[in-house]
Design an enzyme around this catalytic site. Structure first.
Site, PDB file in Angstrom:
ATOM      1  N   ASP A   1       0.906  -1.270   0.052  1.00 43.32           N
ATOM      2  CA  ASP A   1       0.100   0.109   0.017  1.00 43.32           C
ATOM      3  C   ASP A   1       0.718   1.134   0.094  1.00 43.32           C
ATOM      4  OD1 ASP A   1      -3.365   0.560   0.961  1.00 43.32           O
ATOM      5  OD2 ASP A   1      -1.904   2.154   1.186  1.00 43.32           O
ATOM      6  N   ILE A   2       0.482   2.326  -0.831  1.00 44.09           N
ATOM      7  CA  ILE A   2       1.131   3.441  -0.949  1.00 44.09           C
ATOM      8  C   ILE A   2       1.199   4.291   0.569  1.00 44.09           C
ATOM      9  CG2 ILE A   2      -0.420   4.772  -1.807  1.00 44.09           C
ATOM     10  CD1 ILE A   2       1.435   5.794  -4.015  1.00 44.09           C
TER      11      ILE A   2
ATOM     12  N   ASN B   1     -12.708  -3.152   2.856  1.00 40.20           N
ATOM     13  CA  ASN B   1     -13.858  -1.885   2.870  1.00 40.20           C
ATOM     14  C   ASN B   1     -14.499  -2.088   1.729  1.00 40.20           C
ATOM     15  OD1 ASN B   1     -12.750  -0.576   5.324  1.00 40.20           O
ATOM     16  ND2 ASN B   1     -10.930   0.175   3.883  1.00 40.20           N
TER      17      ASN B   1
ATOM     18  N   GLY C   1     -15.888   3.176   3.401  1.00 35.23           N
ATOM     19  CA  GLY C   1     -14.520   3.956   3.075  1.00 35.23           C
ATOM     20  C   GLY C   1     -13.712   3.252   2.141  1.00 35.23           C
ATOM     21  N   GLN C   2     -14.334   2.668   1.151  1.00 27.33           N
ATOM     22  CA  GLN C   2     -13.828   2.139  -0.027  1.00 27.33           C
ATOM     23  C   GLN C   2     -13.356   2.990  -1.013  1.00 27.33           C
ATOM     24  OE1 GLN C   2     -15.942  -1.038  -2.217  1.00 27.33           O
ATOM     25  NE2 GLN C   2     -14.114  -1.375  -3.719  1.00 27.33           N
ATOM     26  N   SER C   3     -12.197   3.583  -1.149  1.00 24.96           N
ATOM     27  CA  SER C   3     -11.707   4.542  -2.133  1.00 24.96           C
ATOM     28  C   SER C   3     -11.636   3.942  -3.429  1.00 24.96           C
ATOM     29  CB  SER C   3     -10.658   5.238  -1.603  1.00 24.96           C
ATOM     30  OG  SER C   3      -9.666   4.324  -1.020  1.00 24.96           O
TER      31      SER C   3
ATOM     32  N   HIS D   1     -10.494  -5.335  -3.066  1.00 25.32           N
ATOM     33  CA  HIS D   1      -8.933  -5.666  -2.436  1.00 25.32           C
ATOM     34  C   HIS D   1      -9.041  -5.964  -0.982  1.00 25.32           C
ATOM     35  CE1 HIS D   1     -10.191  -1.350  -2.201  1.00 25.32           C
ATOM     36  NE2 HIS D   1      -9.296  -1.325  -1.200  1.00 25.32           N
TER      37      HIS D   1
ATOM     38  N   HIS E   1      -7.020  -5.618   2.321  1.00 21.29           N
ATOM     39  CA  HIS E   1      -5.860  -5.100   3.084  1.00 21.29           C
ATOM     40  C   HIS E   1      -5.230  -6.421   4.001  1.00 21.29           C
ATOM     41  CE1 HIS E   1      -6.750  -0.811   2.316  1.00 21.29           C
ATOM     42  NE2 HIS E   1      -7.948  -1.275   2.076  1.00 21.29           N
TER      43      HIS E   1
HETATM   44  P1  5GP Z   1      -9.597   1.452   0.292  1.00 20.57           P
HETATM   45  O1  5GP Z   1      -9.887   2.893   0.855  1.00 20.57           O
HETATM   46  O2  5GP Z   1     -10.427   1.239  -0.992  1.00 20.57           O
HETATM   47  O3  5GP Z   1     -10.159   0.286   1.517  1.00 20.57           O
HETATM   48  O4  5GP Z   1      -8.263   1.224   0.122  1.00 20.57           O
HETATM   49  C1  5GP Z   1      -7.583   1.552  -1.167  1.00 20.57           C
HETATM   50  C2  5GP Z   1      -6.090   1.384  -0.618  1.00 20.57           C
HETATM   51  O5  5GP Z   1      -5.275   1.776  -1.664  1.00 20.57           O
HETATM   52  C3  5GP Z   1      -5.689   2.715   0.342  1.00 20.57           C
HETATM   53  O6  5GP Z   1      -5.038   2.074   1.439  1.00 20.57           O
HETATM   54  C4  5GP Z   1      -4.714   3.360  -0.497  1.00 20.57           C
HETATM   55  O7  5GP Z   1      -3.602   4.000   0.437  1.00 20.57           O
HETATM   56  C5  5GP Z   1      -4.084   2.807  -1.522  1.00 20.57           C
HETATM   57  N1  5GP Z   1      -3.863   3.136  -2.692  1.00 20.57           N
HETATM   58  C6  5GP Z   1      -4.405   4.212  -3.371  1.00 20.57           C
HETATM   59  N2  5GP Z   1      -3.696   4.604  -4.385  1.00 20.57           N
HETATM   60  C7  5GP Z   1      -2.677   3.668  -4.493  1.00 20.57           C
HETATM   61  C8  5GP Z   1      -1.626   3.554  -5.563  1.00 20.57           C
HETATM   62  O8  5GP Z   1      -1.643   4.230  -6.406  1.00 20.57           O
HETATM   63  N3  5GP Z   1      -0.498   2.806  -5.163  1.00 20.57           N
HETATM   64  C9  5GP Z   1      -0.699   1.791  -3.885  1.00 20.57           C
HETATM   65  N4  5GP Z   1       0.398   1.097  -3.878  1.00 20.57           N
HETATM   66  N5  5GP Z   1      -1.729   1.917  -3.285  1.00 20.57           N
HETATM   67  C10 5GP Z   1      -2.641   2.965  -3.403  1.00 20.57           C
END
Ligand code: 5GP
Ligand code: ZN
Length: 113
Positions: A30-31, A86, A92-94, A99, A101
């Protein structure tokens, strides 16, 4: 999907730090890590969220969890770990590509925030 960030990562159009890859699953760091170990495990095929897991794609979703188990050992998470998916806006699914985690290397509280 053309405009999906994680589909672009699978295709190598956006760089990522790969942890694992096979025919159907890709895993990368994760970034914005929320724990000392924070890996994202994704199906290569575009599935919008856990709400879209069905009999046609559940094998790859299950395989993501198998990969999580293998990676937890390889990454030294012997004390335990947390898997988070998420799902939808209120959770909070962005990124709208399924995916998992894989988080570890610290203690976690329950219930989550
Ligand atoms: P969500 O918020 O949908 O549960 O998780 C999305 C995850 O993707 C977040 O933890 C966010 O840090 C990660 N993420 C978003 N953009 C990128 C990216 O460009 N590269 C990587 N490695 N992770 C990303
Ligand atoms: Zn996608």
């Amino acid at each position: 999907m053309n405009d999906c960030l994680f589909c672009k990562i699978v295709k190598g159009e956006i760089p990522s730090k790969k942890v694992y890859e096979d025919d159907t699953v890709y895993a990368f760091y994760d970034i914005d890590p929320q724990a000392p170990v924070h890996v994202l495990i994704i199906p290569k095929e575009h599935i919008k969220s856990a709400a879209k897991i069905d009999s046609g794609n559940s094998a790859v979703a299950a395989h993501c969890l198998e990969v999580a188990a293998v990676l937890s050992e390889e990454l030294g998470l012997t004390d335990g770990f947390r898997i988070v998916t998420n799902t939808g806006d209120c959770a909070g699914q962005s990124v709208k590509h399924l995916h998992f985690h894989l988080l570890g290397g610290r203690d976690f509280t329950w219930p989550p925030g």
